[in-house]
Scaffold this motif. Structure first.
Motif, PDB file in Angstrom:
ATOM      1  N   GLN A 154     -20.815 -24.246  18.432  1.00  0.00           N
ATOM      2  CA  GLN A 154     -20.937 -22.872  17.947  1.00  0.00           C
ATOM      3  C   GLN A 154     -21.496 -22.802  16.535  1.00  0.00           C
ATOM      4  OE1 GLN A 154     -20.387 -19.837  19.513  1.00  0.00           O
ATOM      5  NE2 GLN A 154     -20.337 -21.110  21.348  1.00  0.00           N
ATOM      6  N   ASP A 155     -21.110 -23.747  15.681  1.00  0.00           N
ATOM      7  CA  ASP A 155     -21.616 -23.725  14.311  1.00  0.00           C
ATOM      8  C   ASP A 155     -22.962 -24.442  14.171  1.00  0.00           C
ATOM      9  OD1 ASP A 155     -20.958 -26.383  14.562  1.00  0.00           O
ATOM     10  OD2 ASP A 155     -19.444 -26.388  12.977  1.00  0.00           O
ATOM     11  N   GLY A 156     -23.459 -25.012  15.290  1.00  0.00           N
ATOM     12  CA  GLY A 156     -24.768 -25.655  15.269  1.00  0.00           C
ATOM     13  C   GLY A 156     -24.790 -27.035  14.666  1.00  0.00           C
ATOM     14  N   SER A 157     -23.626 -27.592  14.314  1.00  0.00           N
ATOM     15  CA  SER A 157     -23.611 -28.887  13.635  1.00  0.00           C
ATOM     16  C   SER A 157     -23.671 -30.063  14.590  1.00  0.00           C
ATOM     17  CB  SER A 157     -22.352 -29.006  12.769  1.00  0.00           C
ATOM     18  OG  SER A 157     -21.181 -28.985  13.584  1.00  0.00           O
ATOM     19  N   MET A 158     -23.261 -29.871  15.846  1.00  0.00           N
ATOM     20  CA  MET A 158     -23.188 -30.977  16.801  1.00  0.00           C
ATOM     21  C   MET A 158     -23.977 -30.664  18.071  1.00  0.00           C
ATOM     22  SD  MET A 158     -19.206 -32.181  16.567  1.00  0.00           S
ATOM     23  CE  MET A 158     -18.564 -30.526  16.797  1.00  0.00           C
ATOM     24  N   LEU A 159     -24.407 -31.748  18.692  1.00  0.00           N
ATOM     25  CA  LEU A 159     -25.150 -31.665  19.943  1.00  0.00           C
ATOM     26  C   LEU A 159     -24.487 -32.605  20.937  1.00  0.00           C
ATOM     27  CD1 LEU A 159     -27.818 -30.529  21.224  1.00  0.00           C
ATOM     28  CD2 LEU A 159     -28.890 -32.658  20.502  1.00  0.00           C
ATOM     29  N   ALA A 160     -24.095 -32.099  22.099  1.00  0.00           N
ATOM     30  CA  ALA A 160     -23.535 -32.930  23.163  1.00  0.00           C
ATOM     31  C   ALA A 160     -24.616 -33.203  24.186  1.00  0.00           C
ATOM     32  CB  ALA A 160     -22.346 -32.230  23.816  1.00  0.00           C
ATOM     33  N   VAL A 161     -24.796 -34.472  24.525  1.00  0.00           N
ATOM     34  CA  VAL A 161     -25.869 -34.889  25.422  1.00  0.00           C
ATOM     35  C   VAL A 161     -25.249 -35.630  26.600  1.00  0.00           C
ATOM     36  CG1 VAL A 161     -27.927 -36.313  25.661  1.00  0.00           C
ATOM     37  CG2 VAL A 161     -27.529 -35.043  23.543  1.00  0.00           C
ATOM     38  N   GLY A 162     -25.375 -35.066  27.808  1.00  0.00           N
ATOM     39  CA  GLY A 162     -24.839 -35.699  28.999  1.00  0.00           C
ATOM     40  C   GLY A 162     -25.879 -36.553  29.689  1.00  0.00           C
ATOM     41  N   ARG A 163     -25.500 -37.764  30.022  1.00  0.00           N
ATOM     42  CA  ARG A 163     -26.387 -38.692  30.734  1.00  0.00           C
ATOM     43  C   ARG A 163     -25.653 -39.232  31.954  1.00  0.00           C
ATOM     44  NH1 ARG A 163     -30.595 -40.166  27.041  1.00  0.00           N
ATOM     45  NH2 ARG A 163     -30.042 -39.776  24.857  1.00  0.00           N
ATOM     46  N   TYR A 164     -26.191 -40.292  32.542  1.00  0.00           N
ATOM     47  CA  TYR A 164     -25.495 -40.945  33.642  1.00  0.00           C
ATOM     48  C   TYR A 164     -24.426 -41.845  33.047  1.00  0.00           C
ATOM     49  CZ  TYR A 164     -24.426 -43.551  37.848  1.00  0.00           C
ATOM     50  OH  TYR A 164     -23.757 -44.101  38.915  1.00  0.00           O
ATOM     51  N   GLY A 165     -23.173 -41.544  33.351  1.00  0.00           N
ATOM     52  CA  GLY A 165     -22.077 -42.401  32.933  1.00  0.00           C
ATOM     53  C   GLY A 165     -21.564 -42.193  31.534  1.00  0.00           C
TER      54      GLY A 165
END
Length: 941
Positions: A154-165
């Motif tokens: 929400q604050d734009g500071s983090m990015l979550a990246v989903g991959r395989y596993g």
């Protein structure tokens, strides 16, 4: 006996404790996920899985184990040693598991199972265990790890990246990875940050086995909650706005709603017939929208699980769905290449949500759609790699990016919508600047069309005889206005073409009219306007925005009814339909599955637009909904065709003159132009004579009054019709009033013929005590039509009554009631009804029968007489609005298209019994909110 039971339990625990003391890892509890599930996978799943569950027992997941077998539970939490699960493992009899001819558990495995049972058989994972698979070595030199899902805090500071596993946490400023969490199931198909950014919600699963969502605490780097229950992979997981609920969905076609804190299942939403790819809660958390492979978007009420609407207009799988931040719109996209926008009105009850926009957006399948947090922008990507950014309000494209070298898999806007972070199939992350939304450009920057009133223009034009040669190099020069007499004939083998040069001024249209077939000439004229160098003058660019084709049967070149089109639900009235060079305009919706659109004018031979010529269309001939653009406008490629329309005409577009030509030319610049006349078939002969009239337009109209021989009955009405003949481009409203009505008689006026329409209806009504007037009094009744043309009032007489009779009391009295009146038991007609743009309302018709017990018919598609264009009586089927023999009341429905402006207009119902009408009712059209996307809604595409 009680003492013995307690003693055995004590011995069991003591044995377990002694056994565990020799284990170096005895300080930790046995983990089901790490220590027990692998044992079951190796030794048990061959016979006890979800597909092949011997004795009804599956050991593939926690829920399966807790469910037990056909003989009952296999776990005994009070007496672990008495659990059937444990007893068959240590049995010396025939019931020993695994069977004697199969590999057996080691002592270490048995000790781990024994300890796990003693510790309470806790499950730290509810994920299904996959059977043992062969070890397949990867032969590729480079194995890509694509990004499958992505979210921005929400604050734009983090990015979550989903991959395989796994799922990775990146710093949004530097793109450096700060944490990584392993996910045993496989693909991370969806990811979402909590509002405070301390946790992430993931959707994952194993295809064909199970699906689940998990919550990972970022500080502890561990799973703190799990939401299981899916029988196949989970594709979507969403927190409610208050973070109290979690919704999950996937390949098993089910939506599960869980308590976010306990993980307990609250309810299940069923109704989709295909995999569910996306979920989103409405901003207020009361609704849930789902996108599915069954080609639908569904809207659900969260508190009850009730389905409020199925948005079924899509033609293929839908992969993404989004609510606008204000909760008033829903956007969706998928495999049918389109972005759709609906006006959301089914917020508490089951109501049809009207489609506002259906935009052909990509040539390929749209795999992802996202929206900026402020609701201003959309972004979409297709499977071939093209990514586009859109103005969300009208779904207008503002940028297109080529990612074909490394396909964009998912993306999201930064909180300020300044950038789009794009993840790709290679696993990389890119930042794309988001351009500003262009300022709306006026539809035309040209000077307003010069309007010349008929009274201001001399009727006589200069008469000119055509003289040869008049070719491109040597055109015959004429002035405006002029009438040219000529013949399409020459001694040459090439068909004759006559060219005339004239001067025109920008902003001052010129009319061209041919008179040939009306004088029995065999010439089939064709007129076109050229630049001085002989090139055609472009009139407009038509950009296709929706593809279609003719279904059920083709069309001849005259009919204005029953245009049955593929994907007709996404078409709207007043849209242009293009096919084989002909352009028509949609006038009336299909009245059911066995009917099609009517096109303008709604009756008789159909009109054409932009000077195009009516033609026949075979079954399955391609057709397109098109938008008209300025000739100089550079259009954005959409994957659908663009059609160039020049100033030319074969047959009269308003179908008054047969094969004679009529063309209005709007000069793009001031200067000299050429007009060329020829035979449309390239024939010629000495008797191919014509007159070509070149003049300035004289906008005007005439009115014809119908039903003037009136037979009235006391207390009811009779219908009068008013038909307009519009001339030289006048398309504005025309008002009709009545004068000199005798006492006891009234007219439902003033009656207005709306913009672009040719017809309107009114009623002449007699009071119950009315007295028949004298013939002289009847002759004094006059109707007058008035319009404002070029800023000046233009008035024409519209005739009067030819006769007026007053009969006995009517056989029936028709009354219109509101739904509220009917519920209250009222019998008197309502004076007014209010309808809402984009909605359907209920009303009732009551018939008081005096001397007629038979069928009372009130019309079919035209049953709502004199309603505003775009408002109609709905759901009448093929038989129309009628009351059966003896019936005195019936419910009917009035639907209003979303684009209809606010207005008030009198309407009535007309019966088949002596033509008796109801008294008029004032119909108010209102908007609940400002029309969403009104600059680009379906009605204006």
């Amino acid at each position: 006996m009680r003492f013995q039971t307690k003693y055995l339990r004590l011995v069991w625990i003591l044995l377990v404790a002694l056994s565990a003391a020799s284990d170096a890892q005895s300080a930790e509890k046995i983990s089901y996920r790490r220590q027990i599930a692998p044992v079951l996978q190796t030794y048990c799943l061959g016979c006890h899985n979800r597909i092949d569950a011997e004795q009804g027992l599956s050991l593939q997941a926690a829920d399966d184990i807790l469910r037990g077998s056909e003989h009952g539970s296999i776990l005994n939490m009070e007496m672990p040693d008495a659990s059937r699960f444990w007893k068959v493992l240590i049995s010396k009899d025939d019931d020993h598991m695994p069977p004697a001819d199969q590999p057996q558990l080691s002592t270490e495995h048995l000790e781990a199972l024994q300890t796990w049972l003693a510790e309470g058989a806790e499950f730290d994972s509810r994920a299904a265990v996959m059977g043992v698979l062969p070890d397949v070595k990867v032969s590729a030199d480079i194995v890509r790890n694509p990004v499958l899902s992505m979210a921005i805090s929400q604050d734009g500071s983090m990015l979550a990246v989903g991959r395989y596993g796994s799922v990775e946490i990146h710093s949004n400023g530097t793109n450096t990875m700060s944490a990584q969490h392993e996910v045993d199931d496989g693909k991370v198909n969806d990811v979402q940050f909590s509002e405070d950014g301390t946790r992430i919600l993931l959707a994952t699963g194993v295809a064909g086995l199970s699906g689940r969502a998990i919550v990972v605490d970022l500080a502890q780097q561990m799973i703190v909650q799990e939401f299981a229950g899916h029988n196949d992979v989970a594709y979507a997981a969403a927190w409610s706005p208050d973070q109290k609920l979690v919704a999950t969905a996937g390949y098993d076609r089910r939506i599960l709603l869980h308590d976010a804190f306990s993980g307990m299942l609250i309810r299940e939403f069923n109704g989709h017939n295909g995999a569910i790819f996306d979920l989103q809660f409405s901003p207020d958390g009361t609704l849930l929208a789902s996108a599915s492979a069954d080609s639908t978007i569904k809207v659900w009420q969260v508190t009850t699980g009730k389905r409020l609407d199925t948005l079924s207009q899509p033609q293929a799988e839908q992969y993404s769905v989004r609510f606008s931040p204000d909760g008033n719109s829903i956007y969706a996209a998928g495999a049918d290449n389109r972005i759709r926008k609906w006006n959301l009105i089914s917020k508490t009850t089951q109501v049809i949500n009207p489609l506002l926009i259906s935009r052909f957006a990509h040539e390929g399948i749209i795999t992802w759609l996202t929206m900026s947090r402020d609701g201003r922008f959309l972004a979409t990507a297709e499977d071939s790699g093209i990514l586009k950014i859109w103005d969300a309000n009208g779904v207008h494209e503002i940028d297109s990016l080529d990612f074909s070298h490394d396909r964009a898999t998912c993306f999201g806007f930064t909180p300020d919508a300044g950038e789009l972070i794009v993840a790709t199939a290679s696993g990389s992350l890119r930042r794309v600047p988001v351009p500003e939304i262009p300022v709306a450009i006026p539809e035309s920057t040209a000077a307003p069309m010069a309007t010349v009133l008929a009274a201001d223009v001399p009727r006589e034009a200069v008469v000119v005889t055509e003289t040869e040669p008049n070719e491109i190099a040597t055109p015959q020069v004429v002035s405006v206005p002029t009438t040219i007499s000529g013949t399409i004939h020459s001694e040459a083998t090439i068909s004759d073409q006559d060219l005339f040069q004239f001067q025109a001024e920008k902003g001052k249209p010129v009319m061209f009219e041919v008179k040939a077939s009306r004088d029995k000439s065999p010439l089939d004229s064709f007129v076109e306007i050229l630049h001085e160098d002989g090139t055609s003058v472009l009139q407009t660019r038509l950009q296709a925005v929706r593809d279609s084709y003719f279904t059920f049967r083709g069309k001849d070149s005259d009919t204005s009814d029953d245009f049955r089109m593929f994907n007709w639900q996404e078409m709207e009235l007043n849209q242009y339909l293009y096919s084989d060079g002909e352009v028509v305009k949609l006038w009336l919706y299909p009245r059911g599955p066995d009917s099609g659109y009517k096109v303008y004018p709604g009756f008789g031979n159909r009109f054409t637009y932009f000077g195009t010529t009516p033609t026949s269309h075979a079954l399955q001939t391609p057709a397109f909904i098109v938008e008209a653009h300025h000739p100089d406008e550079m259009l954005t490629a959409t994957g659908l065709p663009e059609f160039l329309v020049y100033f030319e005409n074969d047959d009269d577009p308003v179908r008054q003159w047969g094969s004679d030509s009529r063309l209005m030319f709007e000069p793009p610049t001031t200067g000299n132009y050429l007009v060329r006349i020829r035979d449309a078939r390239d024939f010629q002969a000495a008797d191919f004579k014509y007159q070509l009239l070149i003049r300035f337009p004289q906008p005007d109209f005439l009115i014809e009054t119908g039903g003037t021989a009136v037979a009235l009955f006391p207390g009811v009405g009779q219908e009068l019709s008013f038909k307009a003949t519009r001339m030289d481009g006048y398309d504005g409203p025309i008002e009709i009033t009545a004068e000199n009505l005798p006492a006891g008689f009234s007219f439902s006026g003033s009656v207005e013929i709306q913009d672009q329409q040719l017809q309107a209806y009114g009623t002449l009504n007699a009071e119950k005590g009315a007295v028949l007037p004298s013939e002289d009094a009847v002759k004094q009744i006059r109707f007058t039509a008035k319009a404002k043309i070029g800023g000046r009032d233009v008035t024409h007489e519209a005739g009067g009554l030819t006769s007026l009779k007053l009969g006995e009391p009517p056989k029936v009295i028709v009354r219109i009631l509101s739904a509220e009146q009917q519920a209250a038991g009222a019998v008197e007609q309502t004076p007014e009804l209010t309808v809402w743009a984009g909605e359907t309302v209920r009303a009732f018709v009551k018939v008081e029968r005096s001397n007629h017990d038979g069928l009372v018919e009130l019309g079919k598609e035209d049953s709502g007489r004199n309603m505003p264009h775009g408002v109609f009586v709905d759901n009448i089927g093929l038989n129309g609005l009628m009351l059966l023999s003896g019936q005195t009341e019936r419910e009917f429905f009035i639907t209003t298209a979303a684009w209809v402006p606010e207005t008030s207009r009198l309407f009535h119902l007309k019966s088949n019994v002596d033509g008796i009408t109801s008294l008029p009712v004032m119909l108010h059209v209102r908007h609940r909110t400002a029309p969403a996307g009104s600059d680009a809604d379906v009605g204006n595409n």
